[in-house]
Design an enzyme around this catalytic site. Structure first.
Site, PDB file in Angstrom:
ATOM      1  N   ARG A 276       0.729  -1.333   0.085  1.00 52.36           N
ATOM      2  CA  ARG A 276       0.038   0.065   0.022  1.00 52.36           C
ATOM      3  C   ARG A 276       0.852   1.269  -0.059  1.00 52.36           C
ATOM      4  O   ARG A 276       0.531   2.209  -0.716  1.00 52.36           O
ATOM      5  CB  ARG A 276      -0.788   0.088   1.200  1.00 52.36           C
ATOM      6  CG  ARG A 276      -1.791   1.091   1.229  1.00 52.36           C
ATOM      7  CD  ARG A 276      -2.622   1.269   2.706  1.00 52.36           C
ATOM      8  NE  ARG A 276      -2.857  -0.030   3.233  1.00 52.36           N
ATOM      9  CZ  ARG A 276      -4.179  -0.605   3.200  1.00 52.36           C
ATOM     10  NH1 ARG A 276      -5.076  -0.080   2.632  1.00 52.36           N
ATOM     11  NH2 ARG A 276      -4.476  -1.725   3.758  1.00 52.36           N
ATOM     12  N   TYR A 316     -14.869  -2.572   3.883  1.00 55.00           N
ATOM     13  CA  TYR A 316     -14.255  -2.062   5.162  1.00 55.00           C
ATOM     14  C   TYR A 316     -14.581  -0.719   5.885  1.00 55.00           C
ATOM     15  O   TYR A 316     -14.395  -0.184   6.684  1.00 55.00           O
ATOM     16  CB  TYR A 316     -12.569  -1.846   5.083  1.00 55.00           C
ATOM     17  CG  TYR A 316     -11.766  -2.946   4.304  1.00 55.00           C
ATOM     18  CD1 TYR A 316     -11.756  -4.242   4.918  1.00 55.00           C
ATOM     19  CD2 TYR A 316     -11.374  -2.857   3.036  1.00 55.00           C
ATOM     20  CE1 TYR A 316     -11.053  -5.217   4.325  1.00 55.00           C
ATOM     21  CE2 TYR A 316     -10.787  -3.713   2.482  1.00 55.00           C
ATOM     22  CZ  TYR A 316     -10.364  -4.900   2.971  1.00 55.00           C
ATOM     23  OH  TYR A 316      -9.870  -5.840   2.299  1.00 55.00           O
ATOM     24  N   CYS A 342     -26.810  -3.750  -7.641  1.00 55.46           N
ATOM     25  CA  CYS A 342     -28.074  -3.585  -7.046  1.00 55.46           C
ATOM     26  C   CYS A 342     -27.758  -4.230  -5.738  1.00 55.46           C
ATOM     27  O   CYS A 342     -28.090  -5.583  -4.959  1.00 55.46           O
ATOM     28  CB  CYS A 342     -28.902  -4.782  -7.872  1.00 55.46           C
ATOM     29  SG  CYS A 342     -29.324  -4.226  -9.356  1.00 55.46           S
ATOM     30  N   GLU A 343     -27.195  -3.248  -4.980  1.00 58.19           N
ATOM     31  CA  GLU A 343     -26.932  -3.649  -3.373  1.00 58.19           C
ATOM     32  C   GLU A 343     -26.838  -2.259  -2.583  1.00 58.19           C
ATOM     33  O   GLU A 343     -26.268  -1.358  -3.226  1.00 58.19           O
ATOM     34  CB  GLU A 343     -25.558  -4.293  -3.036  1.00 58.19           C
ATOM     35  CG  GLU A 343     -25.203  -5.573  -3.853  1.00 58.19           C
ATOM     36  CD  GLU A 343     -25.003  -6.670  -2.802  1.00 58.19           C
ATOM     37  OE1 GLU A 343     -24.958  -6.558  -1.577  1.00 58.19           O
ATOM     38  OE2 GLU A 343     -24.710  -7.776  -3.408  1.00 58.19           O
TER      39      GLU A 343
HETATM   40  N1  LLP Z   1       3.086  -9.050   3.415  1.00 61.32           N
HETATM   41  C1  LLP Z   1       1.991 -10.025   3.856  1.00 61.32           C
HETATM   42  C2  LLP Z   1       2.280 -11.342   4.031  1.00 61.32           C
HETATM   43  C3  LLP Z   1       0.594  -9.503   3.724  1.00 61.32           C
HETATM   44  O1  LLP Z   1      -0.173 -10.479   3.878  1.00 61.32           O
HETATM   45  C4  LLP Z   1       0.237  -8.285   3.235  1.00 61.32           C
HETATM   46  C5  LLP Z   1      -0.859  -7.748   3.234  1.00 61.32           C
HETATM   47  C6  LLP Z   1       1.607  -7.522   2.777  1.00 61.32           C
HETATM   48  C7  LLP Z   1       2.690  -8.086   2.924  1.00 61.32           C
HETATM   49  C8  LLP Z   1       1.249  -5.859   2.057  1.00 61.32           C
HETATM   50  O2  LLP Z   1       0.778  -5.008   3.353  1.00 61.32           O
HETATM   51  P1  LLP Z   1       0.746  -3.759   2.978  1.00 61.32           P
HETATM   52  O3  LLP Z   1       2.044  -3.156   2.889  1.00 61.32           O
HETATM   53  O4  LLP Z   1       0.053  -3.301   1.581  1.00 61.32           O
HETATM   54  O5  LLP Z   1       0.108  -3.018   4.289  1.00 61.32           O
HETATM   55  N2  LLP Z   1      -7.306  -5.695   1.336  1.00 61.32           N
HETATM   56  C9  LLP Z   1      -7.215  -4.810   2.410  1.00 61.32           C
HETATM   57  C10 LLP Z   1      -5.634  -5.208   2.563  1.00 61.32           C
HETATM   58  C11 LLP Z   1      -5.102  -6.271   3.045  1.00 61.32           C
HETATM   59  C12 LLP Z   1      -3.797  -6.603   3.232  1.00 61.32           C
HETATM   60  C13 LLP Z   1      -3.368  -8.191   3.171  1.00 61.32           C
HETATM   61  N3  LLP Z   1      -2.085  -8.260   3.519  1.00 61.32           N
HETATM   62  C14 LLP Z   1      -7.355  -3.382   2.207  1.00 61.32           C
HETATM   63  O6  LLP Z   1      -8.113  -3.009   1.012  1.00 61.32           O
HETATM   64  O7  LLP Z   1      -6.981  -2.263   2.931  1.00 61.32           O
END
Ligand code: LLP
Length: 418
Positions: A276, A316, A342-343
């Site tokens: 992210r 979320y 449609c939600e």
């Molecule tokens: N490494 C592992 C093992 C992970 O499970 C994740 C994210 C990352 C790295 C990367 O994390 P980041 O740097 O992006 O925070 N769909 C959700 C976020 C789910 C994150 C899952 N794991 C959202 O839209 O906020």
């Protein structure tokens, strides 16, 4: 800091007016800024200069092969969680020797694919997985290099759906059981222990939980040394948060400094798995206002993107800033910005005060570069949007908009219905 900026009330991505792209390729579409991606990657990666490290971009956050290629060129590795992500990473040119593979449910065929690709490391998440991995490696006459993903039981203080390092989460092996598990792994013929890994959650806004879990990992490393097991890689996962609204996430430099302070040994390479923080604010979703509608006291802006294109607000309750592509001198109105699905959960914002706009106007849903397109679906049989990258004065389509034929690809009518 990013490159989505207003010039004379018109929103640009780098040097391209977004309206020009919309006029040529229709809406909705995801739009990424090349300069922002490069800047974010380099800012993160160089913050760790001075210690041996490898930045493994988290493919799940944005898996378009053009974006992966860009990071490969900048020296990135990849954090993957499936055979599909491995396929993308390799196709995009990421060196398999820089790929780490996490996930609680790796299948045998996926393990086989990763072993044959000679990836850097499997982050093993359970005892049974370890046994299966050893068996698959033996069958292939290979050695699987592993870390055990430990669950350090740290509260990352983020949304419960994206918190992963607490006891009640399904991820990793509890840190108390880790030494025994490592000793067990050490005795397996086709397993080579090289690291310790963890990932405690996503969208973290404080460095403390990262430092606390790193400290626990370092204690574990010490205990393993006493047991005759040496560790070369410490993988501390991803999770650094970004600004969606008024959050004040630590700068990567602050994060890196806090981590570097803990790492005194020079016998290890640090692995980072950011997603992210690199892509989140480098992408937006561009959509067009279709209709305005009033229902009692409520005003709705109905746009041509839906929860199938960007699910974060629905799933979320996430906040995404919403901006008109052309600023008008109109009063603020309080509206729900909703899609055509449609939600009732199909919304991008509720009770949001934005400048009044008219049907046909374009709007940008900001901070959509991470967990945007990758979580999109075809719900309501909506072809998924296209993805575009801007570099300077030019734009490039890096994924075509899906067609109606794409929607039914692979489906068939069985003989008894013909
Ligand atoms: N490494 C592992 C093992 C992970 O499970 C994740 C994210 C990352 C790295 C990367 O994390 P980041 O740097 O992006 O925070 N769909 C959700 C976020 C789910 C994150 C899952 N794991 C959202 O839209 O906020």
């Amino acid at each position: 800091m990013h490159y989505f900026i207003y010039k004379d009330a018109e929103l640009y991505c780098e040097d391209v007016p977004i309206k020009e792209i919309a006029d040529q390729i229709r809406t909705p579409f995801y739009l990424y800024s090349h300069a922002t991606l490069v800047r974010h990657f380099n800012a993160f990666d160089s913050a760790f200069d001075g210690i041996k490290h490898l930045t493994c971009f988290s493919v799940k956050s944005n898996s378009n092969i053009a974006i992966l290629r860009l990071f490969a060129r900048l020296g990135a590795g990849a954090d993957i969680v499936s055979g599909g992500e491995l396929y993308r990473a390799v196709k995009a040119g990421i060196d398999p020797a820089k790929i780490v593979y996490s996930g609680v449910g790796k299948r045998e065929d996926e393990m086989e694919y990763a072993l044959k690709s000679d990836i850097l490391m499997f982050n093993v998440e359970s005892h049974q997985e370890l046994l299966v991995l050893n068996k698959v490696a033996e069958r292939l006459n290979k050695t699987a290099k592993i870390s055990i993903r430990v669950n350090p039981d740290i509260d990352p203080k983020t949304h419960p759906y994206i918190s992963t390092g607490m006891k009640e989460n399904k991820f990793g092996i509890s840190i108390e059981d880790a030494v025994e598990e490592y000793k067990f792994a050490h005795r397996l013929n086709n397993i080579e222990i090289i690291g310790i890994s963890c990932h405690i959650g996503s969208q973290l806004l404080d460095v403390k939980p990262f430092v606390d879990s790193l400290k626990r990992l370092l204690i574990l490393k010490g205990k393993l040394k006493e047991a005759g097991i040496s560790i070369r890689y410490l993988d501390i996962g991803g999770g650094l948060g970004i600004k969606y609204s008024d959050e004040q996430p630590p700068h990567p430099i602050e994060y890196a400094e806090a981590i570097k302070k803990e790492i005194k040994e020079n016998d290890i390479t640090l692995i980072l798995e950011p997603g992210r923080v690199i892509v989140g604010n480098a992408g937006i979703l561009v959509t067009r206002l279709l209709y305005k509608k009033e229902q009692g006291q409520k005003k709705f802006f109905i746009v041509d993107a839906g929860m199938n294109d960007l699910i974060r607000p629905s799933l979320y309750g996430s906040y995404h800033e919403i901006c008109p592509i052309r600023k008008r001198n109109t009063p603020l109105v309080e509206v729900d910005i909703v899609g055509p699905i449609c939600e009732s959960g199909d919304f991008f914002a509720r009770k949001r005060k934005i400048q009044d706009i008219e049907a046909g106007d374009l709007i940008a849903i900001m901070s959509a570069g991470a967990y945007g397109f990758v979580m999109s679906s075809n719900y309501n049989s909506r072809p998924r949007p296209c993805e575009v990258i801007v570099k300077g004065k030019e734009f490039f389509v890096i994924r075509e908009r899906e067609t109606y034929e794409d929607l039914i690809r692979g489906e068939s009518i069985p003989a008894f219905l013909i």
